[in-house]
Design a protein around this motif. Structure first.
Motif, short mmCIF file in Angstrom:
data_model
loop_
_atom_site.label_atom_id
_atom_site.label_comp_id
_atom_site.label_asym_id
_atom_site.label_seq_id
_atom_site.Cartn_x
_atom_site.Cartn_y
_atom_site.Cartn_z
N ALA A 7 0.14 3.41 -17.20
CA ALA A 7 -0.10 2.80 -15.89
C ALA A 7 1.22 2.33 -15.28
CB ALA A 7 -1.07 1.63 -16.02
N ASP A 8 2.07 1.70 -16.09
CA ASP A 8 3.37 1.25 -15.60
C ASP A 8 4.20 2.43 -15.10
OD1 ASP A 8 2.81 -1.42 -16.17
OD2 ASP A 8 3.72 -1.32 -18.17
N ALA A 9 4.14 3.56 -15.81
CA ALA A 9 4.88 4.75 -15.40
C ALA A 9 4.34 5.31 -14.09
CB ALA A 9 4.81 5.82 -16.50
N ILE A 10 3.02 5.31 -13.93
CA ILE A 10 2.40 5.80 -12.69
C ILE A 10 2.82 4.92 -11.52
CG2 ILE A 10 0.17 6.03 -11.48
CD1 ILE A 10 -0.97 6.94 -14.27
N ILE A 11 2.76 3.62 -11.73
CA ILE A 11 3.15 2.68 -10.67
C ILE A 11 4.63 2.83 -10.34
CG2 ILE A 11 3.42 0.23 -10.13
CD1 ILE A 11 0.76 -0.16 -11.79
N ALA A 12 5.47 3.00 -11.36
CA ALA A 12 6.91 3.18 -11.12
C ALA A 12 7.17 4.46 -10.32
CB ALA A 12 7.66 3.21 -12.45
N SER B 284 -3.60 13.38 -1.74
CA SER B 284 -2.53 14.27 -2.23
C SER B 284 -1.39 13.45 -2.82
CB SER B 284 -2.04 15.22 -1.13
OG SER B 284 -1.39 14.53 -0.09
N PHE B 285 -1.20 12.23 -2.31
CA PHE B 285 -0.19 11.34 -2.89
C PHE B 285 -0.58 10.95 -4.31
CE2 PHE B 285 1.61 7.04 -3.57
CZ PHE B 285 2.96 7.33 -3.43
N THR B 286 -1.82 10.51 -4.52
CA THR B 286 -2.24 10.14 -5.87
C THR B 286 -2.23 11.35 -6.79
OG1 THR B 286 -4.58 10.32 -5.27
CG2 THR B 286 -3.61 8.14 -5.17
N GLU B 287 -2.63 12.51 -6.29
CA GLU B 287 -2.58 13.74 -7.09
C GLU B 287 -1.15 14.00 -7.55
OE1 GLU B 287 -3.52 18.49 -6.43
OE2 GLU B 287 -2.67 17.32 -4.79
N TYR B 288 -0.20 13.89 -6.64
CA TYR B 288 1.22 14.13 -6.93
C TYR B 288 1.76 13.14 -7.95
CZ TYR B 288 6.25 14.64 -5.95
OH TYR B 288 7.61 14.83 -6.07
N VAL B 289 1.51 11.84 -7.72
CA VAL B 289 2.04 10.80 -8.60
C VAL B 289 1.44 10.92 -10.01
CG1 VAL B 289 2.11 8.30 -9.00
CG2 VAL B 289 2.62 9.22 -6.73
N PHE B 290 0.13 11.12 -10.11
CA PHE B 290 -0.49 11.25 -11.42
C PHE B 290 0.00 12.52 -12.12
CE2 PHE B 290 -2.94 7.78 -10.07
CZ PHE B 290 -3.74 7.32 -11.10
N GLU B 291 0.15 13.62 -11.38
CA GLU B 291 0.65 14.86 -11.98
C GLU B 291 2.05 14.67 -12.57
OE1 GLU B 291 2.40 18.63 -9.94
OE2 GLU B 291 0.21 18.83 -9.93
#
Length: 189
Positions: free
Chosen positions: A117-122, A149-156
């Motif tokens: 989660a910390d990595a996703i937020i970073a 598409s932003f959340t898709e990109y960040v999680f990917e």
């Protein structure tokens, strides 16, 4: 700048919460009869493996009167038949019926999920001032996104595959009431 703040807020609200589970998702059960463990709640979906009699599983939710969404001891999430002959599950009702009256106890999550989660937020924070919002847009090269598409990109970027589109992402995690939101993931999406 206002659009970028809204975009970041949308990401944070879309992150499934650590430790919080819905009222319909805090049940353990044992397989009573061998049952196919599938990738989706459909008999035409891919079979991951057969769950043998005696295997313990965690019921995440009763999807409908036909399917249970479960997590196996090795952390894999999938679906099995809700037919009572396959498990000793007698937990939560259908999502369409009334919810239990008691508040569920939080599920304890280990630190790797919290560090994910910390990595996703970073990753999301690193895009502040670089990414732009545009409704219905998915331009990774120019860093122009809509919310999903932003959340898709960040999680990917952090090894978690999400489909583009709110209609898919809204079902990717586990429902958590607004008052119980926390950062983190209970399991890979």
């Amino acid at each position: 700048m206002k659009k970028k703040v809204i975009l970041f807020a949308a990401l944070l609200l879309s992150v499934p919460a650590v430790g919080s589970v819905s009222a319909a998702s805090n049940y353990e059960t044992e397989v009573e009869w061998g049952v196919n463990f599938r990738t989706a709640p459909s008999t035409s979906s891919k079979v991951i493996r057969m769950l043998p009699k005696g295997e313990d599983v965690h019921v995440i939710e009763k999807v409908n009167s036909y399917w249970l969404k479960i997590e196996t001891k090795d952390g894999k999430t999938g679906y099995i038949s809700a037919d009572p002959k396959y498990t000793n599950y007698s937990g939560s009702p259908d999502p369409s019926s009334s919810a239990p009256t008691s508040e569920p106890k939080p599920k304890i999550i280990n630190s790797p999920s919290s560090s994910k989660a910390d990595a996703i937020i970073a990753t999301a924070k690193s895009l502040i001032g670089k990414a732009e919002y545009d409704y219905g847009t998915r331009d990774r090269n120019r860093l122009i996104f809509d919310c999903s598409s932003f959340t898709e990109y960040v999680f990917e970027k952090n090894g978690i595959e999400l489909k583009w589109g709110t209609k898919y992402q809204k079902d990717a995690g586990t429902y958590v009431s607004k008052s119980k939101l926390q950062k983190g993931c209970t399991s890979p999406i």
